[in-house]
Design a protein around this motif. Structure first.
Motif, PDB file in Angstrom:
ATOM      1  N   SER A  74      -1.586 -16.601  -7.450  1.00  0.00           N
ATOM      2  CA  SER A  74      -2.111 -17.944  -7.201  1.00  0.00           C
ATOM      3  C   SER A  74      -2.508 -18.123  -5.735  1.00  0.00           C
ATOM      4  O   SER A  74      -3.534 -18.737  -5.436  1.00  0.00           O
ATOM      5  CB  SER A  74      -1.118 -19.015  -7.636  1.00  0.00           C
ATOM      6  OG  SER A  74       0.051 -18.960  -6.852  1.00  0.00           O
ATOM      7  N   VAL A  77      -5.787 -16.255  -5.213  1.00  0.00           N
ATOM      8  CA  VAL A  77      -6.935 -17.011  -5.739  1.00  0.00           C
ATOM      9  C   VAL A  77      -7.335 -18.107  -4.754  1.00  0.00           C
ATOM     10  O   VAL A  77      -8.527 -18.320  -4.483  1.00  0.00           O
ATOM     11  CB  VAL A  77      -6.612 -17.596  -7.136  1.00  0.00           C
ATOM     12  CG1 VAL A  77      -7.648 -18.619  -7.561  1.00  0.00           C
ATOM     13  CG2 VAL A  77      -6.501 -16.484  -8.155  1.00  0.00           C
ATOM     14  N   CYS A  78      -6.350 -18.799  -4.188  1.00  0.00           N
ATOM     15  CA  CYS A  78      -6.645 -19.834  -3.185  1.00  0.00           C
ATOM     16  C   CYS A  78      -7.340 -19.237  -1.966  1.00  0.00           C
ATOM     17  O   CYS A  78      -8.295 -19.819  -1.444  1.00  0.00           O
ATOM     18  CB  CYS A  78      -5.366 -20.531  -2.745  1.00  0.00           C
ATOM     19  SG  CYS A  78      -4.649 -21.603  -3.976  1.00  0.00           S
ATOM     20  N   VAL A  80      -9.135 -16.449  -1.752  1.00  0.00           N
ATOM     21  CA  VAL A  80     -10.500 -16.003  -2.072  1.00  0.00           C
ATOM     22  C   VAL A  80     -11.433 -17.213  -2.190  1.00  0.00           C
ATOM     23  O   VAL A  80     -12.566 -17.182  -1.695  1.00  0.00           O
ATOM     24  CB  VAL A  80     -10.508 -15.146  -3.359  1.00  0.00           C
ATOM     25  CG1 VAL A  80     -11.918 -14.891  -3.848  1.00  0.00           C
ATOM     26  CG2 VAL A  80      -9.774 -13.835  -3.117  1.00  0.00           C
ATOM     27  N   SER A  81     -10.953 -18.280  -2.802  1.00  0.00           N
ATOM     28  CA  SER A  81     -11.798 -19.473  -2.907  1.00  0.00           C
ATOM     29  C   SER A  81     -12.050 -20.088  -1.530  1.00  0.00           C
ATOM     30  O   SER A  81     -13.133 -20.628  -1.283  1.00  0.00           O
ATOM     31  CB  SER A  81     -11.181 -20.498  -3.850  1.00  0.00           C
ATOM     32  OG  SER A  81      -9.999 -21.032  -3.304  1.00  0.00           O
ATOM     33  N   ASP A  82     -11.084 -19.989  -0.628  1.00  0.00           N
ATOM     34  CA  ASP A  82     -11.281 -20.520   0.721  1.00  0.00           C
ATOM     35  C   ASP A  82     -12.345 -19.751   1.494  1.00  0.00           C
ATOM     36  O   ASP A  82     -12.977 -20.312   2.390  1.00  0.00           O
ATOM     37  CB  ASP A  82      -9.974 -20.523   1.506  1.00  0.00           C
ATOM     38  CG  ASP A  82      -9.065 -21.674   1.106  1.00  0.00           C
ATOM     39  OD1 ASP A  82      -9.540 -22.584   0.392  1.00  0.00           O
ATOM     40  OD2 ASP A  82      -7.887 -21.669   1.507  1.00  0.00           O
ATOM     41  N   VAL A  84     -15.166 -18.927   0.361  1.00  0.00           N
ATOM     42  CA  VAL A  84     -16.421 -19.580   0.004  1.00  0.00           C
ATOM     43  C   VAL A  84     -16.449 -21.027   0.497  1.00  0.00           C
ATOM     44  O   VAL A  84     -17.472 -21.525   0.966  1.00  0.00           O
ATOM     45  CB  VAL A  84     -16.631 -19.534  -1.527  1.00  0.00           C
ATOM     46  CG1 VAL A  84     -17.874 -20.282  -1.937  1.00  0.00           C
ATOM     47  CG2 VAL A  84     -16.663 -18.102  -2.007  1.00  0.00           C
ATOM     48  N   LEU A  85     -15.300 -21.698   0.425  1.00  0.00           N
ATOM     49  CA  LEU A  85     -15.238 -23.125   0.739  1.00  0.00           C
ATOM     50  C   LEU A  85     -15.058 -23.446   2.220  1.00  0.00           C
ATOM     51  O   LEU A  85     -15.132 -24.607   2.609  1.00  0.00           O
ATOM     52  CB  LEU A  85     -14.080 -23.771  -0.032  1.00  0.00           C
ATOM     53  CG  LEU A  85     -14.174 -23.747  -1.547  1.00  0.00           C
ATOM     54  CD1 LEU A  85     -12.903 -24.303  -2.153  1.00  0.00           C
ATOM     55  CD2 LEU A  85     -15.379 -24.540  -2.006  1.00  0.00           C
TER      56      LEU A  85
END
Length: 97
Positions: A74, A77-78, A80-82, A84-85
């Motif tokens: 988890s 995943v956070c 990796v998403s960061d 992009v974000l």
């Protein structure tokens, strides 16, 4: 004499710690301490930063069990998403100044 004093003063935003947030510095914090949520603390997302840090701390001793692996996945995943974000998070942090 007054002109010399005025040029040495910092703008109020810099003096109280409200300088614009840098995307590059946020990425550097992500690289060095993303698993602790340092980049999110820098960008003003304190709750999610603390949640990432606590999840990491709780998952390390449980790494050999399925519960620990779930926490590690988890957090990954956070992170990796960061990636992009991050520019959007910096824009939001700068807009709230």
């Amino acid at each position: 004499m007054e002109a010399a004093v005025k040029t040495q003063l910092l703008p109020i935003d810099v003096a109280v710690g409200r300088a614009p947030r840098s995307v590059r510095f946020a990425y550097a914090l992500w690289l060095l301490g993303g698993f602790c949520g340092l980049h999110r603390f820098y960008l003003g997302k304190k709750f999610s930063a603390a949640l990432i840090g606590v999840t990491t701390l709780l998952s390390i001793p449980l790494a050999l069990s399925e519960t620990g692996l779930l926490g590690i996945v988890s957090v990954a995943v956070c992170l990796v998403s960061d990636l992009v974000l991050m520019p959007e998070l910096a824009r939001e942090a700068n807009a709230s100044l």
